[in-house]
Design a protein around this motif. Sequence first.
Motif, mmCIF file in Angstrom:
data_model
loop_
_atom_site.group_PDB
_atom_site.id
_atom_site.type_symbol
_atom_site.label_atom_id
_atom_site.label_comp_id
_atom_site.label_asym_id
_atom_site.label_seq_id
_atom_site.Cartn_x
_atom_site.Cartn_y
_atom_site.Cartn_z
ATOM 1 N N GLN A 72 27.523 18.408 9.083
ATOM 2 C CA GLN A 72 27.198 19.410 8.139
ATOM 3 C C GLN A 72 28.549 20.538 8.097
ATOM 4 N N PRO A 73 28.518 21.528 7.417
ATOM 5 C CA PRO A 73 27.415 21.349 6.222
ATOM 6 C C PRO A 73 26.906 20.266 5.556
ATOM 7 N N ASN A 163 21.758 26.193 14.931
ATOM 8 C CA ASN A 163 21.442 27.040 13.503
ATOM 9 C C ASN A 163 20.950 26.098 12.883
ATOM 10 N N ASN A 164 20.412 26.849 11.820
ATOM 11 C CA ASN A 164 19.145 26.484 10.893
ATOM 12 C C ASN A 164 18.825 26.399 9.890
ATOM 13 N N CYS A 165 18.823 25.717 8.478
ATOM 14 C CA CYS A 165 18.423 26.604 7.531
ATOM 15 C C CYS A 165 16.757 26.375 7.063
ATOM 16 N N THR A 193 18.804 26.046 -0.044
ATOM 17 C CA THR A 193 18.078 26.891 1.259
ATOM 18 C C THR A 193 17.317 27.973 0.704
ATOM 19 N N ASP A 196 20.128 32.408 4.058
ATOM 20 C CA ASP A 196 21.135 32.900 5.726
ATOM 21 C C ASP A 196 20.471 31.091 6.320
ATOM 22 N N THR A 197 21.671 31.630 7.425
ATOM 23 C CA THR A 197 21.068 30.682 8.519
ATOM 24 C C THR A 197 20.713 31.678 10.231
ATOM 25 N N GLN A 198 19.725 30.622 10.177
ATOM 26 C CA GLN A 198 18.701 30.956 11.287
ATOM 27 C C GLN A 198 18.257 30.338 12.313
ATOM 28 N N SER A 199 18.140 31.133 13.536
ATOM 29 C CA SER A 199 18.193 29.452 15.011
ATOM 30 C C SER A 199 16.624 30.293 16.112
ATOM 31 N N VAL A 316 22.211 22.449 9.053
ATOM 32 C CA VAL A 316 22.325 23.512 7.844
ATOM 33 C C VAL A 316 23.238 22.949 6.358
#
Length: 360
Positions: A72-73, A163-165, A193, A196-199, A316
């Motif tokens: 990743q990314p 972290n995930n997208c 995507t 942003d990057t979220q979790s 990600v």
Amino acid sequence: MAKGLAGVSAEYIYFCAYLARDNDDEAARVNGALLSSFIKALEITGATKKLKRFVLTCGLKHYGVHLGLPKQPLVESDPPLEDSLGGHQWPPNFYYTQQNILREAAARGNWEWICTLPNDVIGYAKHNFMNEATALGLYCAVSKALPGSQLIYPGNKVNYFINNCWTSAELHAQFCLWAATAPGAGNNIFNVTNGDTQSFQSLWPLLAERFGCTIPENMFDPATTEGYKDEATNVELKNNNPISVHAKTMGIADDPVNSRSPTLRLPIDPQKWAQRKDVNEAWNKLKGKYNLDQAAWDKATWGFLTFVLGREWGCVASMSKARKLGWSGYEDTWEAFDRTFDILEKEGIIPPVGQLKNDY
């Protein structure tokens, strides 16, 4: 198909058809045939003579994120996991089958192709419950109706913090429209995507607040899930981590990650949770009180939620390739979830949260 499509033509085509199959070889055969037959029908009718671009929707499984930890990314130039790449035998991937069919057809017809790679799509389509937001909304609503209204994270602790997208369905649709005419976008694969990057360390408290639940102070203490021992899952996936393909280049040739089997670990497996007697009793009460759609519960993709919350790796993806060509779309992931929950309430899929909070 050609007979049914007689007289139909377009300059831009968007193809999103998909049939789920448990076997990888069968999935490649069936979904390859879906696309191939459609294109051949258009060639028979002559519709491809007007065609400028054909947009195919795939997903981040293109990178093997369903198999284990990827590098990743995720970037579009990463090689497909085919044959014995990296010294490992990889299972068939119907995305590759479809992409090869599309490239060959475009070359024959002198038109351009585009492949989009969204991830964990957030949205709503009537009677289509293959959606993370639907399963999450149902889990939260029933958790609110159960004694104590506790919202326990069913996945593992590592998953909670990675972290995930995600991809908003609306944003993906906007991207497809942009890609159809964007200069220089033809004959390309694009990650799509939200930007942003979220979790779940951020999303879970927001879910609890929205549905009026409480989060246990020590959520990952075994004592918290003591009553769900029968619903736990620990499944070893029988393949290598995709990152192993890049091991030598990255300087981690001898790292255990190259030989360690990826595993799904869940203190509470949503598939098993959805079968519990108390859970189904709570759902039936909610269904009767708020006139909810039983099909939403029966067809909710609990298995997908099991995978999403059970993996110990994030997904990600870089949006740089599309950004450099002028794509500026953005969606806040929580806002996409929140908006989708509002739609699910209006459609009778999940209870109206205002009444739910007052009643439980």
